[in-house]
Design a protein around this motif. Structure first.
Motif, PDB file in Angstrom:
ATOM      1  N   ARG A   1     -20.150 -29.097   9.157  1.00  0.00           N
ATOM      2  CA  ARG A   1     -19.503 -30.422   8.921  1.00  0.00           C
ATOM      3  C   ARG A   1     -17.906 -30.201   8.295  1.00  0.00           C
ATOM      4  NH1 ARG A   1     -21.531 -35.244   4.677  1.00  0.00           N
ATOM      5  NH2 ARG A   1     -19.850 -36.651   5.318  1.00  0.00           N
ATOM      6  N   PHE A   2     -17.815 -28.968   7.383  1.00  0.00           N
ATOM      7  CA  PHE A   2     -16.536 -28.591   7.010  1.00  0.00           C
ATOM      8  C   PHE A   2     -15.825 -27.769   7.779  1.00  0.00           C
ATOM      9  CE2 PHE A   2     -18.472 -31.123   3.673  1.00  0.00           C
ATOM     10  CZ  PHE A   2     -17.295 -31.728   2.893  1.00  0.00           C
ATOM     11  N   ASN A   3     -16.166 -27.587   9.111  1.00  0.00           N
ATOM     12  CA  ASN A   3     -15.690 -26.210   9.723  1.00  0.00           C
ATOM     13  C   ASN A   3     -15.464 -25.193   9.299  1.00  0.00           C
ATOM     14  OD1 ASN A   3     -14.395 -25.671  12.470  1.00  0.00           O
ATOM     15  ND2 ASN A   3     -12.457 -26.265  11.766  1.00  0.00           N
ATOM     16  N   LEU A   4     -16.328 -24.611   8.533  1.00  0.00           N
ATOM     17  CA  LEU A   4     -16.441 -23.430   7.785  1.00  0.00           C
ATOM     18  C   LEU A   4     -17.598 -22.257   8.335  1.00  0.00           C
ATOM     19  CD1 LEU A   4     -15.888 -24.280   4.076  1.00  0.00           C
ATOM     20  CD2 LEU A   4     -14.482 -23.262   5.494  1.00  0.00           C
ATOM     21  N   GLU A   5     -18.106 -22.861   9.402  1.00  0.00           N
ATOM     22  CA  GLU A   5     -19.356 -22.160   9.964  1.00  0.00           C
ATOM     23  C   GLU A   5     -19.023 -20.627  10.337  1.00  0.00           C
ATOM     24  OE1 GLU A   5     -23.041 -23.360  12.653  1.00  0.00           O
ATOM     25  OE2 GLU A   5     -21.101 -24.142  13.336  1.00  0.00           O
ATOM     26  N   GLN A   6     -18.016 -20.367  10.990  1.00  0.00           N
ATOM     27  CA  GLN A   6     -17.545 -19.117  11.454  1.00  0.00           C
ATOM     28  C   GLN A   6     -16.903 -18.220  10.266  1.00  0.00           C
ATOM     29  OE1 GLN A   6     -14.330 -19.534  14.217  1.00  0.00           O
ATOM     30  NE2 GLN A   6     -15.727 -20.104  15.850  1.00  0.00           N
ATOM     31  N   ALA A   7     -16.657 -18.705   9.086  1.00  0.00           N
ATOM     32  CA  ALA A   7     -16.595 -18.048   8.000  1.00  0.00           C
ATOM     33  C   ALA A   7     -17.805 -17.825   7.125  1.00  0.00           C
ATOM     34  CB  ALA A   7     -15.249 -18.568   7.266  1.00  0.00           C
ATOM     35  N   SER A   8     -18.814 -18.466   7.403  1.00  0.00           N
ATOM     36  CA  SER A   8     -20.041 -18.593   6.451  1.00  0.00           C
ATOM     37  C   SER A   8     -20.686 -17.251   5.850  1.00  0.00           C
ATOM     38  CB  SER A   8     -21.007 -19.228   7.083  1.00  0.00           C
ATOM     39  OG  SER A   8     -21.527 -18.508   8.106  1.00  0.00           O
ATOM     40  N   ASN A   9     -20.283 -16.100   6.463  1.00  0.00           N
ATOM     41  CA  ASN A   9     -20.872 -14.875   5.966  1.00  0.00           C
ATOM     42  C   ASN A   9     -19.777 -13.933   5.288  1.00  0.00           C
ATOM     43  OD1 ASN A   9     -23.545 -15.487   6.583  1.00  0.00           O
ATOM     44  ND2 ASN A   9     -23.100 -14.988   8.653  1.00  0.00           N
ATOM     45  N   ARG A  10     -18.480 -14.574   5.168  1.00  0.00           N
ATOM     46  CA  ARG A  10     -17.549 -13.812   4.714  1.00  0.00           C
ATOM     47  C   ARG A  10     -17.458 -14.059   3.214  1.00  0.00           C
ATOM     48  NH1 ARG A  10     -12.414 -15.860   8.144  1.00  0.00           N
ATOM     49  NH2 ARG A  10     -11.526 -15.510   5.913  1.00  0.00           N
ATOM     50  N   PRO A  11     -17.046 -13.293   2.195  1.00  0.00           N
ATOM     51  CA  PRO A  11     -16.780 -13.428   0.791  1.00  0.00           C
ATOM     52  C   PRO A  11     -15.839 -14.489   0.705  1.00  0.00           C
ATOM     53  CG  PRO A  11     -16.841 -11.128   1.339  1.00  0.00           C
ATOM     54  CD  PRO A  11     -16.944 -11.828   2.755  1.00  0.00           C
ATOM     55  N   CYS A  12     -15.731 -15.312  -0.361  1.00  0.00           N
ATOM     56  CA  CYS A  12     -14.835 -16.195  -0.425  1.00  0.00           C
ATOM     57  C   CYS A  12     -13.444 -15.634  -0.944  1.00  0.00           C
ATOM     58  CB  CYS A  12     -15.528 -17.219  -1.430  1.00  0.00           C
ATOM     59  SG  CYS A  12     -16.814 -18.249  -0.976  1.00  0.00           S
ATOM     60  N   LYS A  13     -13.529 -14.605  -1.447  1.00  0.00           N
ATOM     61  CA  LYS A  13     -12.159 -14.126  -1.846  1.00  0.00           C
ATOM     62  C   LYS A  13     -11.122 -13.858  -0.638  1.00  0.00           C
ATOM     63  CE  LYS A  13     -14.006  -9.384  -1.977  1.00  0.00           C
ATOM     64  NZ  LYS A  13     -13.931  -8.036  -2.709  1.00  0.00           N
ATOM     65  N   THR A  14     -11.841 -14.094   0.534  1.00  0.00           N
ATOM     66  CA  THR A  14     -11.047 -13.884   1.806  1.00  0.00           C
ATOM     67  C   THR A  14     -10.696 -15.263   2.396  1.00  0.00           C
ATOM     68  OG1 THR A  14     -12.809 -13.736   3.223  1.00  0.00           O
ATOM     69  CG2 THR A  14     -12.277 -11.566   2.347  1.00  0.00           C
ATOM     70  N   TYR A  15     -11.047 -16.238   1.757  1.00  0.00           N
ATOM     71  CA  TYR A  15     -10.860 -17.805   2.321  1.00  0.00           C
ATOM     72  C   TYR A  15      -9.405 -18.000   1.737  1.00  0.00           C
ATOM     73  CZ  TYR A  15     -15.780 -18.881   3.270  1.00  0.00           C
ATOM     74  OH  TYR A  15     -16.965 -18.686   3.793  1.00  0.00           O
ATOM     75  N   SER A  16      -8.636 -18.956   2.703  1.00  0.00           N
ATOM     76  CA  SER A  16      -7.432 -19.523   2.477  1.00  0.00           C
ATOM     77  C   SER A  16      -7.648 -20.427   1.258  1.00  0.00           C
ATOM     78  CB  SER A  16      -6.685 -20.114   3.645  1.00  0.00           C
ATOM     79  OG  SER A  16      -7.480 -21.048   4.167  1.00  0.00           O
ATOM     80  N   GLY A  17      -6.570 -20.971   0.920  1.00  0.00           N
ATOM     81  CA  GLY A  17      -6.676 -21.888  -0.152  1.00  0.00           C
ATOM     82  C   GLY A  17      -7.356 -23.447   0.354  1.00  0.00           C
ATOM     83  N   GLY A  18      -6.846 -23.724   1.451  1.00  0.00           N
ATOM     84  CA  GLY A  18      -7.638 -24.792   2.066  1.00  0.00           C
ATOM     85  C   GLY A  18      -9.018 -24.650   2.256  1.00  0.00           C
TER      86      GLY A  18
END
Length: 333
Positions: free
Chosen positions: A122-139
């Motif tokens: 729903r939040f368009n995060l499916e492709q990053a679901s298995n990445r550690p959150c420290k690799t996520y952008s601020g958004g």
């Protein structure tokens, strides 16, 4: 319409500092209340009290008619909270963060995984679901934090400056998410310093300053308080600024605002188009050349400055931050 969030006479003191001074607040079911105020106005203190994180010095709060102070655990099952900073574990993946929240709510592991997958999609995060959150952008972190607030499908959401620090594109993406939540029936209390955000999202807006409500209404109602339409003139030459300001003030009979560096003059236009035509005629007769002239409605920024005397980012001392730095003795007062 039933009030889902009700706060009456909220007072909060931290030692000699009074963060809230008798604040009353109502949020009807399925509506968005935008809570606006400069830094230190008491927005975050109010949010912490409403969401059971802080006890008031005086006053009452209820969610769905459940007393927040007497039954905090019952209330916590009704609300989702997204604070000013994304509260995610950066060492866990996005999926693991949401599954953990589900388990903390008592969901079976299978249900928690299914709910995490649903929200990541729903939040368009499916492709990053298995990445550690420290690799996520601020958004991405902010979207994940909001997803975490929705794991238990709470009927009431409290978002404390949810788009602070985001770039314009990420902010608009968050606005789309918030609109979808409201369309699905959620009741929302939103604090923000972005006046455009409140203008676009809130059904009702409450402006607070020094812990008190100083104005409330829809965005249109608040704008009407400072005079409806305004005439805006941009001059071709800076040396004409003062003369043009005097002419416009004589026609409108109102105080004019002059920005010499931008060669811009703004004034209330009580009669709208006839006022605009009169100003245009007189400036032409005076030989003053214009780059642009037009009528527009006041912005919420102008409403805010008129009501508080300063813009949203100017503080009155960081009262809200006092909640983090006060001593244990002060926090019990």
């Amino acid at each position: 319409m039933t009030d889902v969030i009700k706060a009456t006479g909220l007072v909060k003191r931290f030692g000699k500092v009074q963060a809230l001074d008798g604040l009353d607040l109502r949020v009807p079911q399925g509506c968005v209340l935008g809570l606006l105020g400069p830094n230190g106005a008491g927005k975050t203190t109010a949010v912490r009290i409403i969401t059971t994180l802080l006890r008031p010095s005086a006053g009452q709060v209820s969610i769905n008619d459940i007393d927040v102070l007497r039954h905090p655990n019952r209330v916590r099952h009704l609300i989702g909270l997204s604070g000013q900073y994304a509260a995610v574990d950066e060492h866990l993946t996005g999926a693991e963060n949401l599954q953990m929240v589900g388990r903390l709510y008592g969901m079976p592991n299978k249900k928690a995984k299914a709910r995490a997958h649903e929200l990541l999609e729903r939040f368009n995060l499916e492709q990053a679901s298995n990445r550690p959150c420290k690799t996520y952008s601020g958004g991405m972190r902010r979207r994940l934090d909001l997803a975490a607030a929705l794991v238990a499908s709470p009927p009431v959401l409290v978002l404390d400056e949810p788009t602070t620090g985001l770039d314009p594109r990420s902010r608009m993406q968050m606005w789309d998410v918030i609109r979808d939540l409201v369309a699905s029936g959620s009741t929302l209390l939103l604090t923000t310093q972005y006046l455009e955000e409140a203008d676009r999202l809130a059904d009702q807006i409450m402006v607070i300053d020094k812990g008190r409500c100083i104005a409330q209404g829809s965005a249109d109602q608040l704008k009407e308080q400072i005079g409806g339409q305004r005439i805006e003139v941009i001059l071709a030459h800076q040396h004409d600024s003062e003369r043009a300001r005097q002419i416009i003030g004589q026609i409108t009979g109102e105080n004019t605002w002059l920005d010499e560096t931008q060669r811009q003059i703004s004034s209330p236009a009580p009669q709208g188009a006839p006022t605009l035509l009169a100003v245009l005629r007189r400036l032409d007769e005076a030989g003053i050349t214009l780059t642009d002239i037009g009528l527009r409605r006041p912005t919420l920024d102008e409403v805010f400055i008129t009501l508080t005397g300063h813009d949203a980012e100017e503080g009155l001392g960081a009262l809200d931050e006092t909640a983090d730095t006060a001593s244990p003795a002060e926090k019990e007062q």
